[in-house]
Design an enzyme around this catalytic site. Structure first.
Site, PDB file in Angstrom:
ATOM      1  CE1 TYR A 114       1.525   5.827   2.544  1.00 15.99           C
ATOM      2  CE2 TYR A 114       3.724   5.728   1.584  1.00 15.99           C
ATOM      3  CZ  TYR A 114       2.381   5.399   1.544  1.00 15.99           C
ATOM      4  OH  TYR A 114       1.882   4.657   0.500  1.00 15.99           O
TER       5      TYR A 114
ATOM      6  CG  ASP B 203      -1.180   6.639  -2.050  1.00 11.31           C
ATOM      7  OD1 ASP B 203      -0.474   6.287  -1.098  1.00 11.31           O
ATOM      8  OD2 ASP B 203      -0.996   6.264  -3.226  1.00 11.31           O
ATOM      9  CG  HIS B 204       2.379   8.975  -1.805  1.00 14.13           C
ATOM     10  ND1 HIS B 204       3.162   8.881  -2.911  1.00 14.13           N
ATOM     11  CD2 HIS B 204       2.343   7.722  -1.286  1.00 14.13           C
ATOM     12  CE1 HIS B 204       3.581   7.642  -3.064  1.00 14.13           C
ATOM     13  NE2 HIS B 204       3.092   6.921  -2.093  1.00 14.13           N
TER      14      HIS B 204
ATOM     15  CG  HIS C  97      -0.675  -0.476  -5.658  1.00 13.19           C
ATOM     16  ND1 HIS C  97       0.249   0.130  -6.474  1.00 13.19           N
ATOM     17  CD2 HIS C  97      -1.121   0.485  -4.825  1.00 13.19           C
ATOM     18  CE1 HIS C  97       0.354   1.406  -6.141  1.00 13.19           C
ATOM     19  NE2 HIS C  97      -0.462   1.645  -5.143  1.00 13.19           N
TER      20      HIS C  97
ATOM     21  CB  CYS D 142      -3.121   3.368  -6.874  1.00 13.50           C
ATOM     22  SG  CYS D 142      -1.961   4.646  -6.329  1.00 13.50           S
TER      23      CYS D 142
ATOM     24  CG  HIS E 170      -3.717   3.569  -2.624  1.00 14.91           C
ATOM     25  ND1 HIS E 170      -2.518   2.987  -2.945  1.00 14.91           N
ATOM     26  CD2 HIS E 170      -4.195   2.886  -1.569  1.00 14.91           C
ATOM     27  CE1 HIS E 170      -2.278   1.984  -2.115  1.00 14.91           C
ATOM     28  NE2 HIS E 170      -3.295   1.898  -1.279  1.00 14.91           N
TER      29      HIS E 170
HETATM   30  C1  DNO Z   1       3.059   3.530  -2.364  1.00 15.37           C
HETATM   31  C2  DNO Z   1       2.181   2.383  -2.141  1.00 15.37           C
HETATM   32  C3  DNO Z   1       2.718   1.121  -2.731  1.00 15.37           C
HETATM   33  C4  DNO Z   1       1.820  -0.059  -2.396  1.00 15.37           C
HETATM   34  C5  DNO Z   1       2.262  -1.388  -2.945  1.00 15.37           C
HETATM   35  C6  DNO Z   1       1.176  -2.395  -2.800  1.00 15.37           C
HETATM   36  O1  DNO Z   1       3.015   4.480  -1.669  1.00 15.37           O
HETATM   37  O2  DNO Z   1       0.916   2.672  -2.582  1.00 15.37           O
HETATM   38  O3  DNO Z   1       3.980   0.894  -2.196  1.00 15.37           O
HETATM   39  O4  DNO Z   1       1.757  -0.202  -1.017  1.00 15.37           O
HETATM   40  O5  DNO Z   1       2.642  -1.289  -4.258  1.00 15.37           O
HETATM   41  O6  DNO Z   1       1.710  -3.659  -2.894  1.00 15.37           O
END
Ligand code: DNO
Length: 396
Positions: free
Chosen positions: A370, A353-354, A233, A271, A298
């Site tokens: 989240y 994501d988020h 990530h 991401c 993500h």
């Molecule tokens: C944030 C996430 C990160 C992710 C880590 C993976 O929302 O995308 O915390 O889980 O960095 O190790």
């Protein structure tokens, strides 16, 4: 594209029965309750898998199988830690879980300074405010060198903020900065963070890269034998922070990771939000360049403040600086390429994501970033893009 959803297990306020209503079919989860560096027992993995499957989902990705700080620092006898990581991978593979997301960010995970910045529609979002981060570094931690990491105007604003801040403001800032640490991970106080940073004082970019390469050499061959895919990530935000080097922030860094140990088991979590927080990162172009190495995505968006300070906030999924349609198109083109090769894993798992906190989200006490409704909105929008691109594809 495999629609999935991050769930924190017993630590999550959101129930699997609620997630089912989002329409997602994959779950992304981890055994957050197990301390870093310990083996994930097969029975515990199996119990989580059953729980996920009984609710009608498939556990598609582990996020994260965390890397102990000693490995990042290259400190002490690391063999037991590497072996624990390999054993956790074997146990996961035995339960049919093959994709592992992890990061190599020293000490902190994603970092924000405000967890509930109002949005124009009346919800709230996560924000990284460069002056507040600078205030934390310069005035709360007392890290004088931080002045070199921020423009002068940001340092001036930081000083003004700090002078006007109350004890409660400073507490809230510390809490926001620590919020990115996943699950039940212990948060740092200002003092303990200062001590932790001290232990990184001799670790520059080159040393961190060497330690990362060693980690890859220790675990990737096992992942390859097990048919697993590790996917790093990116750093969030993609810049050095607290004087700590960050080495997965740009296309050049990603190229370095892939070249450090070329293997199908050494790949990338695309991401969009983390990479998009780097003003020079063109996310669709990065996705196109590294498409064959993307094992998980993500999808979210960010918007920078126009003042060049480095501040940004999380935009709605289809707003913000990254052209999400173009990005998804790239991922779907890659899926087609994999399908043509006859690969069983051509479907790329992604998760919204988020998300903004919307409607009653803020009453739930969910993990920052989240919320239920905000992510449902994000997933619905992404699903719409995917459906439209599929339609377009059928016409051609
Ligand atoms: C944030 C996430 C990160 C992710 C880590 C993976 O929302 O995308 O915390 O889980 O960095 O190790």
């Amino acid at each position: 594209m495999k629609e999935s959803w991050r769930w924190y297990g017993a630590l999550d306020q959101i129930k699997l029965t609620e997630i089912a209503q989002s329409g997602a079919s994959g779950i992304v989860t981890a055994l957050h309750e197990i301390p870093y560096g310990e083996v994930w027992p097969r029975e515990t993995i199996a119990a989580r898998r059953r729980q996920v499957e009984e609710a009608g989902f498939q556990w598609v990705v582990v996020e994260s199988l965390p890397i102990h700080e000693d490995i990042k620092r290259g400190e002490g006898d690391l063999e037991p830690l590497f072996e624990a990581y390999r054993q956790s991978m074997r146990n996961l593979a035995a339960e049919g879980i093959n994709i592992i997301c992890y990061n190599f960010m020293p000490l902190l995970d994603w970092t924000r300074t405000d967890l509930a910045t109002p949005t124009k529609e009346g919800g709230s979002c996560l924000r990284f405010d460069a002056p507040r981060m600078a205030a934390f570094e310069l005035h709360m931690l007392g890290r004088a060198d931080a002045a070199q990491d921020y423009p002068d105007a940001v340092c001036e604003e930081a000083e003004i903020w700090y002078k006007q801040s109350t004890e409660a403001d400073r507490e809230a800032l510390l809490e926001s900065i620590m919020a990115g640490l996943p699950g039940a991970y212990d948060r740092y106080s200002v003092d303990s963070l200062r001590d932790a940073l001290q232990r990184y004082k001799d670790i520059d970019r080159a040393v961190l890269r060497a330690n990362y390469k060693r980690f890859l050499e220790e675990v990737v061959p096992t992942a390859e034998e097990l048919g697993m895919r590790l996917c790093v990530h990116p750093d969030d935000p993609p810049r050095d922070i607290l004087g700590l080097p960050r080495i997965v922030s740009s296309a050049e860094d990603i190229q370095w990771v892939l070249d450090a140990l070329p293997s199908p088991a050494n790949g990338l979590t695309l991401c969009a939000g983390s990479l998009g927080a780097g003003p020079e990162n063109d996310v669709p172009a990065i996705a196109a360049r590294f498409a064959p190495h993307i094992h998980f995505a993500h999808l979210r968006n960010v918007q920078h403040d126009p003042d060049g300070s480095g501040s940004f906030e999380e935009a709605a999924h289809l707003e913000g600086r990254t052209d999400m349609v173009s990005l998804i198109d790239t991922l779907m083109t890659e899926e087609k390429r994999r399908k043509a090769e006859g690969r069983a894993d051509s479907n790329i798992a992604f998760r919204p994501d988020h998300g903004h906190e919307l409607v009653s989200d803020s009453d739930r006490g969910t993990h920052p970033g989240y919320p239920l409704f905000g992510r449902m909105r994000g997933l619905a929008e992404l699903r719409g893009v995917i459906a439209a691109l599929q339609w377009q594809d059928r016409q051609s």
